[in-house]
Design a protein around this motif. Structure first.
Motif, mmCIF file in Angstrom:
data_model
loop_
_atom_site.group_PDB
_atom_site.id
_atom_site.type_symbol
_atom_site.label_atom_id
_atom_site.label_comp_id
_atom_site.label_asym_id
_atom_site.label_seq_id
_atom_site.Cartn_x
_atom_site.Cartn_y
_atom_site.Cartn_z
ATOM 1 N N SER A 1 0.786 -1.143 0.124
ATOM 2 C CA SER A 1 0.069 0.039 0.147
ATOM 3 C C SER A 1 0.899 1.427 0.131
ATOM 4 C CB SER A 1 -0.877 0.020 1.227
ATOM 5 O OG SER A 1 -1.647 1.380 1.413
ATOM 6 N N VAL A 2 0.671 2.081 -1.075
ATOM 7 C CA VAL A 2 1.337 3.427 -0.840
ATOM 8 C C VAL A 2 0.998 4.113 0.011
ATOM 9 C CG1 VAL A 2 1.440 5.462 -2.588
ATOM 10 C CG2 VAL A 2 1.847 3.329 -3.514
ATOM 11 N N THR A 3 -0.496 4.476 0.265
ATOM 12 C CA THR A 3 -1.094 5.273 0.925
ATOM 13 C C THR A 3 -0.495 4.924 2.489
ATOM 14 O OG1 THR A 3 -3.030 5.181 -0.400
ATOM 15 C CG2 THR A 3 -3.375 6.203 1.521
ATOM 16 N N LEU A 4 -0.751 3.924 2.911
ATOM 17 C CA LEU A 4 -0.543 3.345 4.234
ATOM 18 C C LEU A 4 1.139 3.637 4.685
ATOM 19 C CD1 LEU A 4 -1.624 1.448 6.727
ATOM 20 C CD2 LEU A 4 -0.176 -0.197 5.909
ATOM 21 N N ARG A 5 1.906 3.470 3.700
ATOM 22 C CA ARG A 5 3.318 3.893 3.816
ATOM 23 C C ARG A 5 3.501 5.265 4.107
ATOM 24 N NH1 ARG A 5 3.014 -0.566 2.202
ATOM 25 N NH2 ARG A 5 4.488 -2.417 2.751
#
Lengths: 314, 353
Positions: free
Chosen positions: A192-196
């Motif tokens: 996940s891009v968003t989570l990172r």
């Protein structure tokens, strides 16, 4: 002017440099992690201000500066959460969001202060004590400059290698840096891009928050409007001048802090120059540093700084 | 049945308006909570706000006076933002305009008002223009981020003003940092007897109209919008992006500089560090909420100007600090930015037949 070069005065200037650099280092390192993840958080000033207020409030209510520090870190994290929610989830224009956060903090911190604290006569909060390090503090010259400071100051200098290690020697750090260069790599691996991005920005916000706490409970007993006085903006300049590297950030922060310490000392001695020149100097230097930076060629600026990532883009 | 979400190519205007209303509603709820937490009576607070903003003729013309610099800083921000140039420096450019115009008024203060007043407006525009243009030059020539340079310039001009007001321009009879009163023939004429609604209001409206025409009818306006939409594509079409950057910053700074003139010669009657209470920053909020449309900026500026005056009344009437209004303005902006995301998508209800 001859007084300026006396030993005690020189030690005073250097010790002040280290002290003044403390909030700048925290805030700039926090912004560095944030920008490495591709998010341009222009709300550093507001994040620091909110945290400075939270630190004051926490220390005032509990009488414990550590509780104040904890509250400041939470405030920093919350402001960063707002930033990353707007930037990563809603993909709103990051510049405008950051400005909105600054205005929110300016209005809100002052409102809360006036409602809950200004009714008391001159509210003062507990301030962090100096923590001289045994043995080291007694070394001539170096002792008073480096080892008779506050706990957060030592921590700030330790954070520089720590952030370097985190960004360049750990898996998380690598992932954060990839976010700022080519987030598609993370996405196509099913991560996940968003989570990172949330992780990086909130971690950065907590560091910025510690910087904000130092401005109040690390230094003075009172809270006044706009107490951060542009330090958050300087942190943004420091990240650029430091070319997005932890060591560069440290160096740039020390340059700004030294100038500030110098002007305090010169004012104190009573040199016949308008004091406004010294107050304006950091901002003039900031512009000069940014111009100089553009001529030095290779920039380590993250390629995707400020650009939201949409899945499926080319 | 299911909902399909599709991305729109261009944001829907009706959704953008709806998101403003949504943002206002959410902000009202938060304001109510903040007022409650301060122990204020909501009905009383609301009445005070309205009273200070638009309650009667006196409150209304005062609101129009407050809206005057806000229209100008709003348009200044809008012109720059349209090209995606983030001029955060309207605050500093306002002061630069005020300082330059004040200096001119000292030089040629004996001129009759008929010549002096237009000259002062021109001087303010030049002062703001030069200061904005400096940031434009740094961006075009050295790729220095205009966001950071304009913020730094905001600080620098305030210290310069403070220096001028403690030394050469100081009013010796005053304890405060301020200049003596400006000469009478430099004061902006009143539009209506019995009010303090000054000529600057009409000048601001004229600026709005001119900017609107330039942005929609001229080739410069086309180039500004093209740079804002897609810088690479604009360059490909042969538009000189660096030149556009410079011109935009000159125009934007000049408009903000005029706001400095309206405050010194229309409101305060002297130069002091308090001629702007964050007008440059509030202009950014106004520009964004008005969708960067100059005509809409007029109305948003009047509403925001009213809320500022309402906040002052609120403080007097209920003891709630007027800084609440600053916080609320930022909250409206944040909610609007979040809600405006809706305008980028299309929602369709489909039946999975």
């Amino acid at each position: 002017m001859g007084d300026l070069f006396q030993e005690t005065i020189l030690i005073g200037i250097f010790a002040a440099t280290i002290r003044i650099a403390t909030p700048l280092i925290f805030a700039a390192l926090g912004e560095l992690i944030t920008e490495k993840a591709g998010i341009l958080n222009l709300g550093v000033e507001g994040t620091m201000l909110m945290a400075a207020f939270a630190g004051f409030a926490g220390s005032f209510v509990t009488g414990n500066t550590l509780a104040g520090l904890a509250l400041a870190m939470v405030a920093g994290g919350l402001m960063a959460f707002l930033m990353v929610f707007m930037a990563a989830t809603l993909k709103v224009e990051q510049v405008v969001t950051g400005l909105a956060l600054n205005m929110l903090a300016a209005g809100m911190s002052l409102y809360l202060f006036k409602v809950y604290f200004e009714t008391l006569s001159l509210p003062t909060a507990e301030v962090m004590p100096y923590l001289p390090i045994p043995v080291l503090a007694d070394i001539p010259w170096l002792g008073p400059i480096f080892f008779q400071q506050k706990g957060l100051t030592y921590l700030a200098f330790l954070m520089v290698p720590a952030v370097w290690f985190f960004l360049y020697r750990t898996k998380w750090g690598l992932e954060i840096r990839v976010l700022g260069e080519n987030p598609k790599v993370i996405d196509t691996k099913g991560m996940s891009v968003t989570l990172r991005q949330y992780g990086a920005v909130i971690l950065g916000g907590v560091l910025i928050g510690i910087g904000g706490a130092f401005v109040t409970i690390g230094s003075v007993v009172r809270f006044v409007p706009d107490i951060t006085a542009g330090r958050g903006w300087l942190a943004l300049v420091i990240v650029i001048a430091g070319n997005w590297r932890p060591a560069g950030v440290l160096l740039a922060a020390l340059v700004f802090a030294f100038l500030d310490a110098l002007q305090l000392q010169i004012q104190g001695i009573g040199v016949d120059l308008p004091y406004q020149i010294f107050l304006a100097l950091p901002y003039v230097i900031a512009i000069v540093l940014m111009v100089a930076k553009s001529r030095r060629g290779r920039s380590e600026a993250p390629a995707r700084l400020g650009i939201p990532y949409f899945r499926g883009e080319r | 049945m299911g909902i399909v979400i599709e991305k729109r190519l261009t944001p829907s205007i009706s959704w953008q308006v709806a998101s403003i209303l949504l943002a206002l509603l959410a902000s009202f709820i938060i304001s109510a909570l903040l007022l409650k937490s301060a122990g204020a009576d909501l009905g009383k607070a609301g009445a005070a706000l309205w009273d200070g903003a638009f309650g009667g003729w006196r409150a209304t013309w005062k609101t129009l006076v407050k809206a005057t610099p806000l229209m100008l800083t709003g348009v200044a921000a809008a012109v720059a933002f349209r090209a995606r140039i983030w001029n955060i420096g309207a605050e500093g450019q306002l002061y630069a305009g005020a300082i330059f115009a004040y200096w001119v008024s000292l030089m040629v203060g004996s001129l009759p008002a008929l010549f002096l007043v237009p000259l002062l407006f021109a001087a303010g525009a030049v002062g703001g223009s030069l200061y904005g243009g400096l940031a434009g030059y740094l961006r075009a020539r050295f790729e220095v981020s205009e966001v950071l340079s304009t913020v730094m310039l905001n600080y620098i001009v305030l210290y310069f003003l403070s220096f001028m007001l403690t030394n050469p321009w100081r009013d010796p009879s005053s304890f405060f940092q301020q200049s003596p009163k400006v000469v009478d023939n430099s004061l902006l004429p009143n539009l209506m007897p019995g009010t303090k609604l000054h000529m600057g209001f009409l000048v601001a409206l004229a600026v709005v109209v001119i900017v609107h025409l330039v942005m929609t009818r001229s080739s410069l306006g086309y180039e500004i919008r093209a740079v804002g939409l897609n810088e690479k594509a604009a360059r490909f079409k042969g538009i000189d992006v660096k030149w556009v950057t410079m011109v935009v910053m000159l125009i934007s700074g000049g408009i903000a500089g005029i706001a400095g003139v309206t405050e010194v010669f229309g409101v305060q009657g002297r130069l002091n560090p308090g001629i702007s209470v964050g007008f440059g920053f509030i202009g950014i909020i106004i520009a964004v909420l008005a969708l960067l449309n100059p005509v809409a900026i007029v109305f948003v500026a009047i509403l925001i100007g009213g809320s500022i005056n309402g906040g002052i009344k609120l403080q007097v009437a209920t003891g709630v600090p007027s800084t609440l209004i600053d916080a609320i303005q930022a909250i409206i902006l944040l909610f609007y930015l979040a809600a405006a995301v809706l305008a980028r998508y299309k929602f369709r209800i489909v039946s999975n037949g």
